[in-house]
Design a protein around this motif. Structure first.
Motif, PDB file in Angstrom:
ATOM      1  N   ARG A   1       0.843  -1.187   0.000  1.00 23.14           N
ATOM      2  CA  ARG A   1       0.000   0.000   0.000  1.00 23.14           C
ATOM      3  C   ARG A   1       0.881   1.241   0.000  1.00 23.14           C
ATOM      4  O   ARG A   1       1.772   1.384   0.831  1.00 23.14           O
ATOM      5  CB  ARG A   1      -0.888  -0.012   1.233  1.00 23.14           C
ATOM      6  N   LYS A   2       0.617   2.165  -0.934  1.00 17.83           N
ATOM      7  CA  LYS A   2       1.375   3.417  -0.997  1.00 17.83           C
ATOM      8  C   LYS A   2       0.807   4.385   0.026  1.00 17.83           C
ATOM      9  O   LYS A   2      -0.401   4.459   0.230  1.00 17.83           O
ATOM     10  CB  LYS A   2       1.289   4.022  -2.395  1.00 17.83           C
ATOM     11  N   ARG A   3       1.690   5.127   0.650  1.00 14.42           N
ATOM     12  CA  ARG A   3       1.272   6.080   1.666  1.00 14.42           C
ATOM     13  C   ARG A   3       1.589   7.490   1.229  1.00 14.42           C
ATOM     14  O   ARG A   3       2.474   7.722   0.430  1.00 14.42           O
ATOM     15  CB  ARG A   3       1.994   5.779   2.974  1.00 14.42           C
ATOM     16  N   GLY A   4       0.858   8.446   1.782  1.00 13.41           N
ATOM     17  CA  GLY A   4       1.116   9.856   1.508  1.00 13.41           C
ATOM     18  C   GLY A   4       0.257  10.401   0.383  1.00 13.41           C
ATOM     19  O   GLY A   4      -0.518   9.701  -0.253  1.00 13.41           O
ATOM     20  N   ASN A   5       0.442  11.644   0.137  1.00 11.40           N
ATOM     21  CA  ASN A   5      -0.320  12.354  -0.881  1.00 11.40           C
ATOM     22  C   ASN A   5       0.405  12.235  -2.220  1.00 11.40           C
ATOM     23  O   ASN A   5       1.522  12.723  -2.365  1.00 11.40           O
ATOM     24  CB  ASN A   5      -0.462  13.820  -0.482  1.00 11.40           C
ATOM     25  N   PRO A   6      -0.220  11.623  -3.228  1.00 15.73           N
ATOM     26  CA  PRO A   6       0.452  11.478  -4.511  1.00 15.73           C
ATOM     27  C   PRO A   6       0.638  12.805  -5.242  1.00 15.73           C
ATOM     28  O   PRO A   6       1.429  12.892  -6.171  1.00 15.73           O
ATOM     29  CB  PRO A   6      -0.473  10.548  -5.292  1.00 15.73           C
ATOM     30  N   ASN A   7      -0.063  13.849  -4.830  1.00 15.08           N
ATOM     31  CA  ASN A   7       0.047  15.159  -5.476  1.00 15.08           C
ATOM     32  C   ASN A   7       0.994  16.105  -4.736  1.00 15.08           C
ATOM     33  O   ASN A   7       1.035  17.296  -5.034  1.00 15.08           O
ATOM     34  CB  ASN A   7      -1.337  15.801  -5.589  1.00 15.08           C
TER      35      ASN A   7
END
Length: 77
Positions: free
Chosen positions: A3-9
């Protein structure tokens, strides 16, 4: 699957917000009026008189037509 964490933008510039027209601007656009023709328009004046307490109408136009607005818009009678 990881699972990727954080804001992708993160770090990207924000997109500009869309600009919404007021009801007055939509009415003017529908009547195809230029600002210099607002005061002479009878249809715009009747719309403004009917909707003066519900929608934004420029103050200079209300003063030109001598239309008063109800200052108590709370709805409490």
């Amino acid at each position: 699957m990881i699972r990727k964490r954080g804001n992708p933008n993160w770090g990207r510039p924000m997109l500009p917000a869309s600009v919404l027209c007021t009801e007055f601007e939509m009415q003017v656009r529908q009547l195809r009026l230029a600002p210099e023709h607002y005061i002479a328009s009878a249809r715009l004046r009747s719309w403004c008189e009917r909707n003066r307490n519900q929608y934004y109408i420029p103050e200079w136009l209300l003063k030109a037509w001598n239309i008063s607005v109800n200052s108590d818009l709370t709805g409490a009678a």
